[in-house]
Design a protein around this motif. Structure first.
Motif, PDB file in Angstrom:
ATOM      1  N   VAL A   1       0.870  -1.176   0.000  1.00  0.00           N
ATOM      2  CA  VAL A   1       0.000   0.000   0.000  1.00  0.00           C
ATOM      3  C   VAL A   1       0.904   1.222   0.000  1.00  0.00           C
ATOM      4  CG1 VAL A   1      -1.804   1.260   1.219  1.00  0.00           C
ATOM      5  CG2 VAL A   1      -1.815  -1.238   1.222  1.00  0.00           C
ATOM      6  N   THR A   2       0.836   1.991  -1.083  1.00  0.00           N
ATOM      7  CA  THR A   2       1.726   3.139  -1.236  1.00  0.00           C
ATOM      8  C   THR A   2       1.108   4.174  -2.171  1.00  0.00           C
ATOM      9  OG1 THR A   2       3.970   3.837  -1.888  1.00  0.00           O
ATOM     10  CG2 THR A   2       2.983   2.041  -3.154  1.00  0.00           C
ATOM     11  N   ASP A   3       1.534   5.396  -2.000  1.00  0.00           N
ATOM     12  CA  ASP A   3       1.178   6.472  -2.927  1.00  0.00           C
ATOM     13  C   ASP A   3       2.271   6.621  -3.982  1.00  0.00           C
ATOM     14  OD1 ASP A   3      -0.316   8.617  -3.950  1.00  0.00           O
ATOM     15  OD2 ASP A   3       0.747  10.070  -2.722  1.00  0.00           O
TER      16      ASP A   3
ATOM     17  N   GLU B   1       3.466   4.558  -6.481  1.00  0.00           N
ATOM     18  CA  GLU B   1       3.375   3.437  -7.422  1.00  0.00           C
ATOM     19  C   GLU B   1       4.493   3.459  -8.463  1.00  0.00           C
ATOM     20  OE1 GLU B   1      -0.857   2.436  -8.630  1.00  0.00           O
ATOM     21  OE2 GLU B   1      -1.053   4.491  -7.855  1.00  0.00           O
ATOM     22  N   ARG B   2       4.900   4.646  -8.852  1.00  0.00           N
ATOM     23  CA  ARG B   2       5.890   4.811  -9.911  1.00  0.00           C
ATOM     24  C   ARG B   2       7.193   4.052  -9.623  1.00  0.00           C
ATOM     25  NH1 ARG B   2       9.849   9.203 -10.755  1.00  0.00           N
ATOM     26  NH2 ARG B   2       9.310   9.571  -8.597  1.00  0.00           N
ATOM     27  N   ASP B   3       7.675   4.121  -8.395  1.00  0.00           N
ATOM     28  CA  ASP B   3       8.957   3.498  -8.076  1.00  0.00           C
ATOM     29  C   ASP B   3       8.888   1.982  -7.953  1.00  0.00           C
ATOM     30  OD1 ASP B   3      10.183   5.941  -8.127  1.00  0.00           O
ATOM     31  OD2 ASP B   3      10.328   6.161  -5.954  1.00  0.00           O
ATOM     32  N   PHE B   4       7.692   1.434  -7.863  1.00  0.00           N
ATOM     33  CA  PHE B   4       7.546  -0.008  -7.681  1.00  0.00           C
ATOM     34  C   PHE B   4       6.992  -0.715  -8.908  1.00  0.00           C
ATOM     35  CE2 PHE B   4       7.305   1.882  -3.455  1.00  0.00           C
ATOM     36  CZ  PHE B   4       8.239   1.122  -2.771  1.00  0.00           C
ATOM     37  N   ARG B   5       6.658   0.005  -9.952  1.00  0.00           N
ATOM     38  CA  ARG B   5       5.912  -0.551 -11.083  1.00  0.00           C
ATOM     39  C   ARG B   5       6.647  -1.636 -11.858  1.00  0.00           C
ATOM     40  NH1 ARG B   5       7.245   4.819 -12.955  1.00  0.00           N
ATOM     41  NH2 ARG B   5       8.768   4.671 -14.609  1.00  0.00           N
ATOM     42  N   TYR B   6       7.957  -1.691 -11.782  1.00  0.00           N
ATOM     43  CA  TYR B   6       8.693  -2.679 -12.574  1.00  0.00           C
ATOM     44  C   TYR B   6       9.015  -3.958 -11.811  1.00  0.00           C
ATOM     45  CZ  TYR B   6       9.225   1.123 -15.888  1.00  0.00           C
ATOM     46  OH  TYR B   6       8.984   2.132 -16.777  1.00  0.00           O
ATOM     47  N   ILE B   7       8.634  -4.045 -10.547  1.00  0.00           N
ATOM     48  CA  ILE B   7       8.858  -5.287  -9.810  1.00  0.00           C
ATOM     49  C   ILE B   7       7.767  -6.267 -10.236  1.00  0.00           C
ATOM     50  CG2 ILE B   7       8.953  -6.393  -7.543  1.00  0.00           C
ATOM     51  CD1 ILE B   7       9.944  -3.757  -6.386  1.00  0.00           C
ATOM     52  N   PRO B   8       8.160  -7.337 -10.932  1.00  0.00           N
ATOM     53  CA  PRO B   8       7.153  -8.251 -11.472  1.00  0.00           C
ATOM     54  C   PRO B   8       6.353  -8.956 -10.375  1.00  0.00           C
ATOM     55  CG  PRO B   8       9.379  -9.102 -11.837  1.00  0.00           C
ATOM     56  CD  PRO B   8       9.519  -7.749 -11.238  1.00  0.00           C
TER      57      PRO B   8
ATOM     58  N   ILE C   1       0.196  -3.921  -5.881  1.00  0.00           N
ATOM     59  CA  ILE C   1       0.262  -2.557  -5.347  1.00  0.00           C
ATOM     60  C   ILE C   1      -1.151  -2.025  -5.218  1.00  0.00           C
ATOM     61  CG2 ILE C   1       1.072  -0.206  -5.744  1.00  0.00           C
ATOM     62  CD1 ILE C   1       3.325  -1.409  -7.440  1.00  0.00           C
ATOM     63  N   GLU C   2      -1.399  -1.364  -4.123  1.00  0.00           N
ATOM     64  CA  GLU C   2      -2.683  -0.712  -3.902  1.00  0.00           C
ATOM     65  C   GLU C   2      -2.417   0.713  -3.449  1.00  0.00           C
ATOM     66  OE1 GLU C   2      -6.308  -1.144  -0.768  1.00  0.00           O
ATOM     67  OE2 GLU C   2      -5.568  -2.991  -1.678  1.00  0.00           O
ATOM     68  N   ASN C   3      -3.060   1.650  -4.123  1.00  0.00           N
ATOM     69  CA  ASN C   3      -2.906   3.056  -3.766  1.00  0.00           C
ATOM     70  C   ASN C   3      -4.206   3.539  -3.144  1.00  0.00           C
ATOM     71  OD1 ASN C   3      -2.541   5.800  -3.572  1.00  0.00           O
ATOM     72  ND2 ASN C   3      -1.575   6.008  -5.565  1.00  0.00           N
ATOM     73  N   ARG C   4      -4.227   3.631  -1.850  1.00  0.00           N
ATOM     74  CA  ARG C   4      -5.406   4.128  -1.140  1.00  0.00           C
ATOM     75  C   ARG C   4      -5.381   5.643  -1.014  1.00  0.00           C
ATOM     76  NH1 ARG C   4      -5.707  -0.196   3.841  1.00  0.00           N
ATOM     77  NH2 ARG C   4      -5.868  -2.041   2.552  1.00  0.00           N
ATOM     78  N   PHE C   5      -4.323   6.251  -1.519  1.00  0.00           N
ATOM     79  CA  PHE C   5      -4.130   7.680  -1.352  1.00  0.00           C
ATOM     80  C   PHE C   5      -4.208   8.422  -2.682  1.00  0.00           C
ATOM     81  CE2 PHE C   5      -1.404   5.153   1.412  1.00  0.00           C
ATOM     82  CZ  PHE C   5      -1.950   5.473   2.641  1.00  0.00           C
ATOM     83  N   GLU C   6      -4.639   7.746  -3.719  1.00  0.00           N
ATOM     84  CA  GLU C   6      -4.624   8.309  -5.063  1.00  0.00           C
ATOM     85  C   GLU C   6      -5.291   9.677  -5.096  1.00  0.00           C
ATOM     86  OE1 GLU C   6      -4.909   6.553  -9.521  1.00  0.00           O
ATOM     87  OE2 GLU C   6      -6.057   5.596  -7.945  1.00  0.00           O
ATOM     88  N   ARG C   7      -4.539  10.619  -5.617  1.00  0.00           N
ATOM     89  CA  ARG C   7      -5.039  11.995  -5.729  1.00  0.00           C
ATOM     90  C   ARG C   7      -5.753  12.157  -7.057  1.00  0.00           C
ATOM     91  NH1 ARG C   7       0.120  12.138  -3.583  1.00  0.00           N
ATOM     92  NH2 ARG C   7       0.193  12.903  -1.479  1.00  0.00           N
ATOM     93  N   LYS C   8      -6.826  12.889  -7.043  1.00  0.00           N
ATOM     94  CA  LYS C   8      -7.607  13.103  -8.276  1.00  0.00           C
ATOM     95  C   LYS C   8      -7.281  14.443  -8.872  1.00  0.00           C
ATOM     96  CE  LYS C   8     -10.533   9.622  -7.255  1.00  0.00           C
ATOM     97  NZ  LYS C   8     -10.427   8.408  -7.731  1.00  0.00           N
TER      98      LYS C   8
END
Length: 76
Positions: A54-56, A58-65, A69-76
């Motif tokens: 769970v993180t805001d 996502e960009r830094d973790f996107r390449y770990i196969p 990932i869950e973003n509960r803090f996603e800004r609109k």
């Protein structure tokens, strides 16, 4: 703060060293190395323990196969 900390568990990282090395090599070979070693340790720990990260950030973790990932803090 005490109530928050009381609900946490400490997950040891010494069991993820081999997986960490495998993912680090894979990312480097794919041309997508992670520049923050702590993020890589966090991501691989989550992956090795079958956790959802769970993180805001996502960009830094996107390449770990296979990392969930869950973003509960996603800004609109």
């Amino acid at each position: 703060m005490d109530a928050f900390v009381k609900g946490l568990s400490i997950v040891p990282i010494y069991g993820i060293v081999r997986k960490y090395a495998e993912i680090k090599v894979l990312l480097r070979k794919n041309g997508t190395p992670m520049h923050d070693e702590f993020d890589l340790i966090i991501g691989v720990t989550a992956l090795a323990n079958r956790f959802t990260l769970v993180t805001d950030n996502e960009r830094d973790f996107r390449y770990i196969p296979d990392l969930k990932i869950e973003n509960r803090f996603e800004r609109k």
